[in-house]
Motif scaffolding. Structure first.
Motif, PDB file in Angstrom:
ATOM      1  N   ALA A 104      -2.399  98.353 -38.807  1.00  0.00           N
ATOM      2  CA  ALA A 104      -0.948  98.428 -39.004  1.00  0.00           C
ATOM      3  C   ALA A 104      -0.593  99.525 -39.999  1.00  0.00           C
ATOM      4  O   ALA A 104       0.443 100.187 -39.869  1.00  0.00           O
ATOM      5  CB  ALA A 104      -0.417  97.077 -39.491  1.00  0.00           C
TER       6      ALA A 104
ATOM      7  N   SER B 189      -1.449  91.438 -26.198  1.00  0.00           N
ATOM      8  CA  SER B 189      -2.058  92.716 -26.546  1.00  0.00           C
ATOM      9  C   SER B 189      -2.493  93.473 -25.301  1.00  0.00           C
ATOM     10  O   SER B 189      -2.307  94.689 -25.185  1.00  0.00           O
ATOM     11  CB  SER B 189      -3.260  92.470 -27.473  1.00  0.00           C
TER      12      SER B 189
ATOM     13  N   ARG C 285       2.800 100.617 -34.604  1.00  0.00           N
ATOM     14  CA  ARG C 285       3.548  99.496 -35.184  1.00  0.00           C
ATOM     15  C   ARG C 285       5.039  99.614 -34.886  1.00  0.00           C
ATOM     16  O   ARG C 285       5.718  98.614 -34.665  1.00  0.00           O
ATOM     17  CB  ARG C 285       3.316  99.455 -36.694  1.00  0.00           C
TER      18      ARG C 285
ATOM     19  N   ALA D  86      -6.447  93.973 -38.022  1.00  0.00           N
ATOM     20  CA  ALA D  86      -5.020  94.028 -37.707  1.00  0.00           C
ATOM     21  C   ALA D  86      -4.227  94.606 -38.872  1.00  0.00           C
ATOM     22  O   ALA D  86      -3.324  95.442 -38.672  1.00  0.00           O
ATOM     23  CB  ALA D  86      -4.508  92.640 -37.353  1.00  0.00           C
TER      24      ALA D  86
ATOM     25  N   PHE E  45       0.721  93.558 -32.850  1.00  0.00           N
ATOM     26  CA  PHE E  45       0.032  93.251 -34.099  1.00  0.00           C
ATOM     27  C   PHE E  45       0.091  91.756 -34.418  1.00  0.00           C
ATOM     28  O   PHE E  45      -0.898  91.178 -34.888  1.00  0.00           O
ATOM     29  CB  PHE E  45       0.626  94.070 -35.255  1.00  0.00           C
TER      30      PHE E  45
ATOM     31  N   LEU F 249      -7.400  99.244 -31.636  1.00  0.00           N
ATOM     32  CA  LEU F 249      -7.072  97.937 -32.222  1.00  0.00           C
ATOM     33  C   LEU F 249      -7.713  96.828 -31.404  1.00  0.00           C
ATOM     34  O   LEU F 249      -8.353  95.916 -31.944  1.00  0.00           O
ATOM     35  CB  LEU F 249      -5.555  97.750 -32.284  1.00  0.00           C
TER      36      LEU F 249
END
Length: 408
Positions: free
Chosen positions: A394, A327, A401, A390, A291, A230
């Motif tokens: 997810a 993050s 998540r 993103a 996220f 991610l």
């Protein structure tokens, strides 16, 4: 006892943390100043967005080429010494960059020095990441990560701003100064005392002896894989940092001093959040917050792309850094706490390649995109693409998540 600050604890633990933070801060300071000076020098002398992209690519390739060895070195040798020698390598590379630039040589002659710089960082990243869990306990590790991130971000506030000022005042002499800072980090890290038992690691099975075991481990752990990938794709597409010399020079017209301030703005936002996380570490809803932070990072990039105001651009970059640090802390904590000590170097090496890909390879992507659709279009496309990433991640990684607690 668990609530006491790491820096107020007695004995070698406090000393080790202080030395680690000093070493990390000096290297970060040197790196940020070097990035400002190098970016302005290259773009001012060539006017080429694509050349800026190749500067990032030259620093990324060593991370990929050396992946098979960089993590294994951190797992099989004293991590303090590996990190110290890597700092010396960064100092030597900075002097090489100075020598090439001072002679007025063609820009392509910088690439071997940039490759050497990337090589030093390829070994420094896994060694430093794997060293930190050795000098703090599991309960306080999330706070230690936040403290380390805070020091890094504080260095990246002062580093770019001062780098821009020094470059404007002294020109290429800034490169030897960067070398001196990196040189000072080596003895600090070397002086860290290894905790009892840190040098003893369990016997590895045949699969773990492979230097690429870290890659297999990450692939098998979907939470870790999701967190790393991610960050990779969000920053790869959304990273506007590589375009800052162009925005400062051609759009905002603020000179090298303004470029330094722009580069410092993400760290200014990040350090505020880092300080909050140091006092109030993330405990619950970590995946969901990650996220949300990536989405905020993407939206901040879009605002920056459309801004023609220096003040608004600064605010957007500060917000970008604030979201990014959330993050970063979640990713680092998940990786280090989920990974056995004897494999942390190799797992960290893979993580560092992903980080390098998102940063240096992202610079290359941004440079190519800017050469094709212009800097504004490249930044706008990057922000929108990061937002899509993103949403897709997810859906692809529900385990990430739904990740809830991190740390003790």
């Amino acid at each position: 006892m668990h609530d006491r600050s790491l820096l107020t604890r007695p004995g070698s633990a406090r000393r080790n943390v202080l030395l680690f933070l000093i070493g990390r801060g000096l290297v970060a300071f040197a790196s940020q100043m070097l990035a400002v000076a190098l970016g302005w020098q290259v773009y001012a002398s060539t006017g080429s967005a694509l050349t800026l992209g190749f500067v990032g690519l030259a620093q990324f390739l060593p991370l990929l080429v050396l992946l098979r060895w960089s993590g294994a070195v951190a797992d099989h040798f004293d991590r303090r010494k590996v990190a110290s020698f890597a700092a010396l390598g960064q100092a030597a590379a900075s002097l090489a960059i100075f020598a090439v630039a001072a002679k007025g040589a063609p820009v392509w002659m910088l690439y071997p020095a940039l490759f050497a710089l990337g090589s030093a960082r390829a070994f420094a990243g896994p060694a430093n990441s794997a060293l930190l869990p050795e000098i703090v306990d599991t309960e306080t590790f999330p706070r230690a990560v936040a403290m380390s991130t805070t020091v890094f971000q504080m260095a990246t506030i002062a580093g770019p701003a001062l780098g821009g000022l020094l470059f404007a005042a002294f020109g290429l002499k800034i490169f030897p100064f960067c070398a001196a800072l990196a040189l000072g980090a080596a003895p600090a890290v070397w002086a860290i005392r290894r905790p009892e038992g840190a040098g003893t690691r369990p016997e590895l099975d045949p699969a773990q002896r492979d230097a690429l075991a870290g890659l297999r481990y990450i692939w098998s752990n979907k939470v870790v894989l999701g967190a790393i990938s991610l960050d990779l794709f969000a920053v790869l597409f959304g990273g506007a940092t590589a375009l800052l010399p162009i925005f400062a020079h051609d759009i905002l017209h603020v000179g090298p001093q303004g470029l330094g301030i722009l580069r410092a703005a993400p760290a200014a936002g990040a350090v505020v959040v880092s300080l909050v996380l140091t006092t109030f570490p993330l405990r619950r809803g970590a995946g969901r917050k990650m996220f949300v932070a990536v989405a905020g990072y993407a939206l901040a990039t879009v605002v920056f792309a459309l801004s023609t105001s220096f003040q608004l651009s600064l605010a957007a970059m500060a917000a970008l850094g604030a979201f990014d640090v959330v993050s970063m802390v979640v990713r680092q904590t998940l990786i280090q706490l989920a990974t056995p000590n004897e494999m942390r170097g190799r797992v960290s090496a893979v993580n560092f390649v992903f980080i390098g890909a998102s940063n240096q390879l992202g610079e290359f992507e941004s440079g190519v995109a800017a050469a094709i659709i212009g800097p504004v279009g490249a930044a706008l496309f990057g922000g929108c693409a990061a937002l899509v990433v993103a949403a897709v991640w997810a859906a692809m990684f529900p385990q990430l998540r739904k990740a809830d607690a991190i740390g003790g």
